[in-house]
Design a protein around this motif. Structure first.
Motif, PDB file in Angstrom:
ATOM      1  N   LEU A  96       0.817  -1.216   0.000  1.00  0.00           N
ATOM      2  CA  LEU A  96       0.000   0.000   0.000  1.00  0.00           C
ATOM      3  C   LEU A  96       0.849   1.262   0.000  1.00  0.00           C
ATOM      4  O   LEU A  96       0.328   2.362  -0.193  1.00  0.00           O
ATOM      5  N   GLY A  97       2.137   1.117   0.242  1.00  0.00           N
ATOM      6  CA  GLY A  97       3.071   2.227   0.106  1.00  0.00           C
ATOM      7  C   GLY A  97       2.658   3.461   0.870  1.00  0.00           C
ATOM      8  O   GLY A  97       2.310   3.405   2.054  1.00  0.00           O
ATOM      9  N   ASP A  98       2.670   4.608   0.163  1.00  0.00           N
ATOM     10  CA  ASP A  98       2.396   5.870   0.844  1.00  0.00           C
ATOM     11  C   ASP A  98       0.907   6.108   1.101  1.00  0.00           C
ATOM     12  O   ASP A  98       0.527   7.178   1.575  1.00  0.00           O
ATOM     13  N   ARG A  99       0.065   5.119   0.810  1.00  0.00           N
ATOM     14  CA  ARG A  99      -1.334   5.219   1.247  1.00  0.00           C
ATOM     15  C   ARG A  99      -1.435   5.081   2.766  1.00  0.00           C
ATOM     16  O   ARG A  99      -2.440   5.460   3.366  1.00  0.00           O
ATOM     17  N   LEU A 100      -0.382   4.507   3.390  1.00  0.00           N
ATOM     18  CA  LEU A 100      -0.366   4.312   4.832  1.00  0.00           C
ATOM     19  C   LEU A 100       0.659   5.222   5.484  1.00  0.00           C
ATOM     20  O   LEU A 100       1.666   5.585   4.870  1.00  0.00           O
ATOM     21  N   THR A 101       0.396   5.564   6.734  1.00  0.00           N
ATOM     22  CA  THR A 101       1.362   6.293   7.541  1.00  0.00           C
ATOM     23  C   THR A 101       1.509   5.590   8.874  1.00  0.00           C
ATOM     24  O   THR A 101       0.552   4.998   9.385  1.00  0.00           O
ATOM     25  N   LEU A 117      -2.098   3.737   9.774  1.00  0.00           N
ATOM     26  CA  LEU A 117      -3.339   4.446   9.519  1.00  0.00           C
ATOM     27  C   LEU A 117      -3.317   4.874   8.052  1.00  0.00           C
ATOM     28  O   LEU A 117      -2.241   5.053   7.464  1.00  0.00           O
ATOM     29  N   LEU A 118      -4.497   5.012   7.453  1.00  0.00           N
ATOM     30  CA  LEU A 118      -4.524   5.593   6.114  1.00  0.00           C
ATOM     31  C   LEU A 118      -3.986   7.020   6.183  1.00  0.00           C
ATOM     32  O   LEU A 118      -4.373   7.795   7.061  1.00  0.00           O
ATOM     33  N   ALA A 119      -3.105   7.359   5.260  1.00  0.00           N
ATOM     34  CA  ALA A 119      -2.501   8.694   5.266  1.00  0.00           C
ATOM     35  C   ALA A 119      -3.562   9.779   5.196  1.00  0.00           C
ATOM     36  O   ALA A 119      -3.423  10.845   5.816  1.00  0.00           O
ATOM     37  N   GLU A 120      -4.650   9.511   4.482  1.00  0.00           N
ATOM     38  CA  GLU A 120      -5.710  10.509   4.349  1.00  0.00           C
ATOM     39  C   GLU A 120      -6.429  10.792   5.664  1.00  0.00           C
ATOM     40  O   GLU A 120      -7.123  11.798   5.795  1.00  0.00           O
ATOM     41  N   ASP A 121      -6.266   9.885   6.646  1.00  0.00           N
ATOM     42  CA  ASP A 121      -6.932  10.055   7.938  1.00  0.00           C
ATOM     43  C   ASP A 121      -6.020  10.637   9.006  1.00  0.00           C
ATOM     44  O   ASP A 121      -6.463  10.862  10.150  1.00  0.00           O
ATOM     45  N   ALA A 122      -4.761  10.879   8.681  1.00  0.00           N
ATOM     46  CA  ALA A 122      -3.799  11.313   9.697  1.00  0.00           C
ATOM     47  C   ALA A 122      -4.182  12.656  10.318  1.00  0.00           C
ATOM     48  O   ALA A 122      -4.131  12.818  11.543  1.00  0.00           O
ATOM     49  N   ASP A 123      -4.566  13.619   9.502  1.00  0.00           N
ATOM     50  CA  ASP A 123      -4.921  14.926  10.049  1.00  0.00           C
ATOM     51  C   ASP A 123      -6.142  14.828  10.953  1.00  0.00           C
ATOM     52  O   ASP A 123      -6.216  15.483  11.993  1.00  0.00           O
TER      53      ASP A 123
END
Length: 376
Positions: free
Chosen positions: A245-250, A263-269
């Motif tokens: 999933l690469g940079d889709r995850l953080t 976590l999904l990168a889009e949900d980090a904030d």
């Protein structure tokens, strides 16, 4: 690396799962949002949906099954779930990829060889072709009447459908809408909207892992696998699926515990902005809020209270959630009381909030209910 506290994580999950605040979402929207709803006990699944709705609607799950906006099938951990078609194939693919029925221990326990399982799949495809629905008894009798299958009666009729579950994971059968308590098996090819078969695991991971993390993250690959199939996937395979999933995850460091949680990168904030929750919720038995991370997660359930939540024969109690953590358990009694048992070490839980939750349970169930509270 994102840093977060346990309280932030729990509050974020409450919001992601439609618990704080409650939603106007449909059954299908909630099933998708939760990455499935365990439905081994139908009444618990119905209540898990209703407790997340501001205005719960009687018969909503049955209608969703009839409309096929959700499908019931054996899925995660071999238990029945309500799934949306878009996620169902992905979860089934990863379950099938573990090939549990090929393990010698499985064959010794259930007496069906991998070759027999493959031939059973072909037989079920033939029997359910053209949209035909069959009860378990009808399907069993039809299978053993076919040449070469007569010695499988005991395996097909015993236990919790263990021999049939791999057939669900490999896309040969699922549950139809049924009538009353009658289980009808059907083929996903004719029953599941948009069904194109079970995808390859690599493709499936791109749907299944984000679906889980969106509801239950931040989480480790091991937590995902425990939720999916009780940790039976090869570790290298599971790590590779997360890595793909690469940079889709953080990565997220929760309370500095050193775990590689994702976590999904889009949900980090959204997680970073989350404030700890003060809310109280009374959740159904087998609720995804508990099942997602698992009852061994001591951030959610104190270790010495696990047995009160995860009981014998795999029974998961209805729970009281306060400030994101499990603060007690509860049950309906025959006289219309909601019997709440708060854990002494969990601190004070506002009675007004508990009363409001009982009022919502009354709306969910159409029953007149009273609150009883004690400390254990």
């Amino acid at each position: 690396m994102l840093k977060a506290t346990r309280d932030q994580v729990l509050a974020w999950r409450l919001r992601q799962q439609g618990l704080t605040p409650r939603t106007m979402s449909t059954v299908a929207e909630l099933a998708e949002r939760l990455a499935g709803v365990q439905a081994q006990v139908a009444s618990s699944a119905e209540l898990a949906i209703a407790t997340r709705q501001r205005k719960p609607r009687a018969g909503a799950v049955e209608k969703a099954l009839a409309d096929r906006t959700v499908v019931k099938t054996w899925s995660m951990r071999g238990t029945l779930h309500l799934l949306v078609p878009e996620q169902m194939a992905a979860f089934q693919s990863l379950l099938a990829a573990a090939r549990t029925w090929e393990k010698p221990s499985w064959q010794r326990s259930f007496g069906v060889t991998p070759d027999q399982m493959e031939r059973l799949g072909d037989a079920v495809d033939e029997l359910l072709d053209g949209g035909r629905a069959m009860s378990r008894a009808e399907l069993t009798e039809a299978i053993i009447a076919m040449p070469g299958y007569g010695d499988l009666r005991e395996q097909l009729t015993s236990g919790w459908g263990t021999v049939l579950k791999p057939l669900a994971w490999t896309g040969h059968l699922c549950h139809g809408s049924g009538e009353g308590n009658r289980t009808a098996f059907v083929s996903p090819r004719s029953h599941v909207p948009g069904w194109t078969g079970v995808p390859e695991p690599e493709e499936a991971a791109r749907v299944a892992v984000p679906a889980y993390l969106r509801a239950h993250g931040p989480a480790t690959a091991e937590a995902f696998d425990a939720w999916l199939i009780r940790g039976l996937t090869r570790k290298a395979d599971m790590r590779a699926r997360f890595a793909s999933l690469g940079d889709r995850l953080t990565e997220v460091d929760v309370d500095g515990d050193g775990e590689r949680a994702y976590l999904l990168a889009e949900d980090a904030d959204g997680l970073a902005r989350t404030k700890p929750s003060k809310e109280v919720r009374l959740l159904a038995g087998f609720d995804q809020y508990v099942l997602g991370p698992g009852t061994a997660d001591t951030r959610l359930i104190a270790a010495d209270r696990r047995k009160a939540v995860s009981r014998t024969a795999g029974w998961i109690s209805p729970v009281v959630v306060h400030e994101g953590r499990v603060a007690g358990v509860w049950d309906f009694t025959d006289d219309g009381t909601v019997d709440v048992r708060l854990f002494a070490e969990s601190g004070a839980v506002p009675k007004a909030a508990l009363e409001a939750e009982v009022a919502h349970l009354a709306a969910c169930t159409g029953r007149g209910l009273e609150l009883s509270v004690r400390t254990v």
